[in-house]
Design a protein around this motif. Structure first.
Motif, short mmCIF file in Angstrom:
data_model
loop_
_atom_site.label_atom_id
_atom_site.label_comp_id
_atom_site.label_asym_id
_atom_site.label_seq_id
_atom_site.Cartn_x
_atom_site.Cartn_y
_atom_site.Cartn_z
N PRO A 173 0.83 -1.22 0.00
CA PRO A 173 0.00 0.00 0.00
C PRO A 173 0.85 1.26 0.00
CG PRO A 173 -0.75 -1.54 1.68
CD PRO A 173 0.53 -2.08 1.15
N GLU B 249 8.32 11.81 0.62
CA GLU B 249 7.19 12.54 0.06
C GLU B 249 7.31 12.67 -1.46
OE1 GLU B 249 6.57 16.43 1.66
OE2 GLU B 249 4.75 16.75 0.49
N ARG B 250 6.17 12.57 -2.10
CA ARG B 250 6.11 12.84 -3.53
C ARG B 250 5.15 14.00 -3.73
NH1 ARG B 250 4.73 7.06 -5.67
NH2 ARG B 250 4.82 6.70 -3.45
N ILE B 251 5.50 14.95 -4.55
CA ILE B 251 4.61 16.09 -4.73
C ILE B 251 4.72 16.66 -6.13
CG2 ILE B 251 6.17 17.92 -3.95
CD1 ILE B 251 3.64 18.84 -2.25
N LYS B 252 3.60 17.22 -6.58
CA LYS B 252 3.58 17.90 -7.88
C LYS B 252 3.41 19.39 -7.63
CE LYS B 252 1.10 14.22 -10.15
NZ LYS B 252 -0.28 13.91 -10.51
N LEU B 253 4.22 20.20 -8.26
CA LEU B 253 4.14 21.64 -8.08
C LEU B 253 3.92 22.31 -9.42
CD1 LEU B 253 7.29 22.03 -5.82
CD2 LEU B 253 4.93 22.01 -5.04
N LEU B 254 3.31 23.49 -9.36
CA LEU B 254 3.10 24.27 -10.57
C LEU B 254 4.15 25.37 -10.63
CD1 LEU B 254 1.05 24.83 -12.98
CD2 LEU B 254 0.18 26.63 -11.51
N MET C 83 6.80 28.52 -3.47
CA MET C 83 7.23 27.14 -3.30
C MET C 83 8.53 26.86 -4.06
SD MET C 83 3.54 25.33 -3.59
CE MET C 83 2.13 26.12 -2.86
#
Lengths: 318, 473
Positions: free
Chosen positions: B62, B422-427, B413
């Motif tokens: 998971p 952590e995985r993250i998407k930024l603009l 940011m």
């Protein structure tokens, strides 16, 4: 062991044949089916009978056998926003709802949604995790509800639907203003000047409007146009302001920037054509052609909040 | 056609392997013990990991993370698994080409668990003759107790085997408590009982039939054999002599007597057949059922030692050696496999050792391709994906270069703290001011993603297109 295999023990002639002979000597062995295969076959036969009782199966008259199988899932009621447990007879739709509720990412989504609901606009904008969530959920909401007019990426159509990705906002680009626009909708209006201004006056006004954003250099005609714009004849300044920078409370456009929302000036090559599209537009005005519907009865407050943040970040988040 | 009645199905002939002592039995027991110690105890080993599970080996599905001691494998590194599988496959070919079915005889789960189940069987029911007698005998109290005891112990081992397998996928102590209290998730019970069932059936009941009829590897490895491959063989010349094998009898007691009468060294005691777990007679030559466990070698050696005759009537040897020729190990095939094996292993180790502590990708958002701003400037949007692969927090900075006058706006940011894993998407919005003139309708911009705190690593540079419409500047 090797000597005990059936083939080693039996000469091939000992195997029974089906008794048919083709072309004189072609015969077919009557070998038994493998046992595991046979038992699997019987098992599927038994299962098919069980299946009739558990799942929807046989058609009967106008209806069909519904089966005893049921699916339990929880569903959020749209009106009250409350979660309620439901039981439904087995079908794939109910199964999907059950899967959605049981999946590990759904509780995560719910947590995130609650967090966004509780947060203020300022908090959301500063939080990378919440913004990632807003962009991902907002994209879906925008695609379902807004993209039909504003386009998939919010780029709009010049002359029809405003571009939401630039920094020019007819009704204000603050989060609260976008929220207001979403909740109550907007109705653009500009009177038609075709009956009020003579063609050469329209020409002068167009000349003046083009100088505002630097498309053309000031000229005598533009000076005449300025008089109409700022004076009682045209009275354009009532809505667009004396500096022609627009009045967001009226939805009046800023005429001094490079962005054209209705008259497609950038697409025209010659000054003459640019003037023509402006004149045409000023003569006709806007009446009942630029309407943004109100979404307060169609979307939940959370959805509207998500969309407001999503649209705000599309437009460069000013 | 034929009237004689031949049964269409043949029942399996029960095999009662006799126990044996010897070099290979000791080796097998050693490997077996080591394998069981590792398999059953590994999930219980704890490993101090800040911000991550404390189990030394944990495949967290998971959470999309595999933890193996100090190595954390993320989803995008799962291609290492392909590398491991390739290495195992080549290793299998390599070893099989040289030493035959080493995997089957000593390492295969089927062999290991069957061995354990046979040990249990022998411990409860006794040696081969006792087991045969018990099976033939009526269902009395003794038979019930012994058979029931065997099956009971098998079931216990099978259950614990299944449960141990499940422990590799969740926290072991929690799982055991949950399973015993009946509150573990459905998947845990399914996995446990499915594996328990297969262990019981395969190791307890089906045994050699798995190798003979089910295992594809058993069948295709003959393709890897050649005349130099080590196989368990019977030295027919020595064993049969000119007159064939004969039991020890009058005037046939010593080697000299036997050789004088042209009789071979094999005294036809049948010990090698009795110890065979797959029920074959090695004296009939190499057979596809043979798993190369070499217990017949031990059996024959024991007999030869008792007779004070030299060992090696049944032995590990190659076809060439049996015919008095030389066994060649350095062949194109061995060298080829060796080279591939070394290369694949080196590449995998290199890939694991040089893994990046974090990843960052930049993708241009192409809908809309660009935005014209009110001052005439042009803006392009990008999606940045960051992934902290460490189990510690880190801070990453993002900046741009290589595009004249461009400014980056990420709503603050540009400097971002990443939680462990952590995985993250930024603009990211990149904007150029109006310049005037007609430049080329496109340019490039380079994003630099660099670690600022928490980790030492080279910055990631990503060059992406910056779209400028025709006449945009």
């Amino acid at each position: 062991m090797s000597d005990n295999s059936p083939n080693a023990q039996q000469p091939s002639s000992a195997v029974q044949t089906t008794g048919h002979a083709w072309d004189g000597d072609l015969q077919e062995y009557n070998n038994p089916l493998p046992r595991w295969w046979l038992w699997s076959f019987y098992a599927t036969a038994v299962f098919s009978v069980l299946y009739w009782f558990i799942y929807p199966s046989w058609p009967v008259g106008n209806t069909w056998i519904k089966g005893f199988g049921t699916v339990n899932y929880t569903m959020t009621d749209k009106a009250s926003g409350k979660e309620e447990a439901r039981e439904h007879r087995w079908n794939t739709r109910a199964l999907l709802l059950e899967d959605l509720g049981a999946a590990t990412n759904d509780p995560q989504r719910k947590d995130m949604l609650a967090k966004v609901q509780a947060a203020s606009y300022d908090q959301i904008v500063k939080d990378p995790k919440m913004m990632e969530f807003v962009r991902s959920v907002g994209k879906g909401l925008f695609g379902d509800n807004c993209a039909a007019c504003h386009g998939r990426g919010g780029q709009g159509v010049v002359g029809m639907y405003p571009n939401l990705t630039d920094d020019d906002w007819l009704w204000g680009g603050g989060m609260d203003k976008i929220h207001e626009t979403l909740v109550q909708g907007r109705k653009g209006f500009m009177p038609a000047f075709g009956a009020v201004l003579k063609p050469d006056q329209l020409d002068d006004v167009a000349e003046y409007v083009l100088t505002l954003s630097g498309e053309t250099q000031p000229s005598e005609a533009a000076e005449r146009g300025r008089a109409i714009f700022q004076g009682p004849v045209g009275g354009c300044y009532y809505c667009h302001g004396a500096d022609a920078k627009g009045v967001p409370s009226q939805g009046a456009a800023n005429l001094t920037d490079k962005i054209w929302t209705i008259a497609n000036v950038p697409a025209q090559k010659s000054v003459q054509d640019k003037k023509a599209v402006i004149e045409d537009f000023v003569a006709r005005g806007v009446n009942n052609t630029r309407i943004m519907p109100a979404w307060k009865d169609r979307l939940s407050p959370t959805d509207i909040k998500l969309l407001a943040v999503y649209v705000h970040q599309l437009g460069g988040a000013r | 056609m034929s009237e004689e009645s031949i049964p269409l199905y043949q029942k399996r002939i029960q095999i009662y392997p006799r126990s044996v002592k010897g070099r290979f039995r000791t080796l097998k027991t050693g490997i077996l013990s080591l394998a069981y110690v590792v398999y059953y105890l590994l999930p219980w080993v704890r490993w101090e990991r800040p911000n991550a599970p404390n189990q030394a080996v944990l495949y967290d599905l998971p959470g999309r993370h595999f933890y193996i001691f100090d190595l954390t494998i993320q989803v995008q590194d799962i291609f290492w698994l392909a590398g491991v599988l390739i290495i195992f496959a080549i290793l299998l070919f390599f070893v099989t080409g040289i030493a035959g079915r080493v995997w089957c005889g000593y390492f295969c789960f089927q062999t290991l668990w069957t061995d354990l189940f046979m040990m249990v069987e022998q411990w409860v029911q006794g040696e081969r003759p006792a087991r045969i007698r018990l099976d033939k005998g009526p269902w009395n109290r003794e038979k019930l107790v012994k058979k029931g005891g065997t099956y009971g112990l098998w079931l216990l081992i099978a259950f614990w085997t299944g449960l141990t397998f499940t422990m590799y996928w969740v926290d072991a102590p929690t799982l055991v408590v949950d399973v015993l209290l009946g509150r573990a998730p459905y998947a845990a019970y399914f996995t446990t009982f499915f594996l328990a069932a297969t262990t019981f059936v395969m190791a307890g009941l089906a045994r050699e039939q798995v190798c003979t009829y089910m295992c594809p590897y058993a069948r295709f490895q003959s393709a890897m054999f050649d005349h130099d491959t080590l196989v368990v063989s019977y030295d027919e010349r020595r064993g049969e002599g000119a007159q064939g094998r004969t039991k020890l009898g009058k005037g046939l007691k010593t080697r000299e007597e036997r050789q004088a009468r042209g009789v071979g060294d094999c005294i036809d005691c049948g010990y090698c057949v009795q110890v065979c777990p797959v029920g074959i007679d090695i004296r009939k030559g190499l057979q596809y059922q043979c798993i190369s466990c070499a217990l017949c070698v031990d059996a024959c050696d024991t007999i030869m030692d008792n007779l004070k005759w030299p060992r090696g009537l049944v032995l590990y040897t190659s076809e060439h050696a049996l015919n008095g020729e030389k066994t060649r190990l350095l062949k194109p095939k061995t060298i080829g496999y060796g080279v591939i094996l070394t290369t694949a292993t080196t590449l995998l180790i290199w890939s694991v050792l040089t893994r990046a502590p974090y990843t960052g990708t930049v993708e241009q958002i192409r809908q809309p391709l660009y935005t014209q701003l009110s001052d005439g400037g042009i803006r392009n949007n990008y999606e940045i994906k960051l992934n902290n692969k460490l189990t510690a927090p880190m801070t990453v900075g993002i900046r741009i270069e290589g595009l004249a006058g461009a400014s980056l706006n990420m709503d603050g940011m540009e400097r971002i703290d990443l939680d462990p894993q952590e995985r993250i998407k930024l603009l990211a919005r990149v904007q150029i001011p109006p310049v005037g003139g007609n430049g080329p309708p496109g340019d490039r911009v380079t994003f630099i993603i660099e670690p600022l705190a928490g980790v030492q690593a080279a910055p990631i540079r990503r060059q992406v297109p910056f779209y400028i419409p025709e006449g945009g500047r």
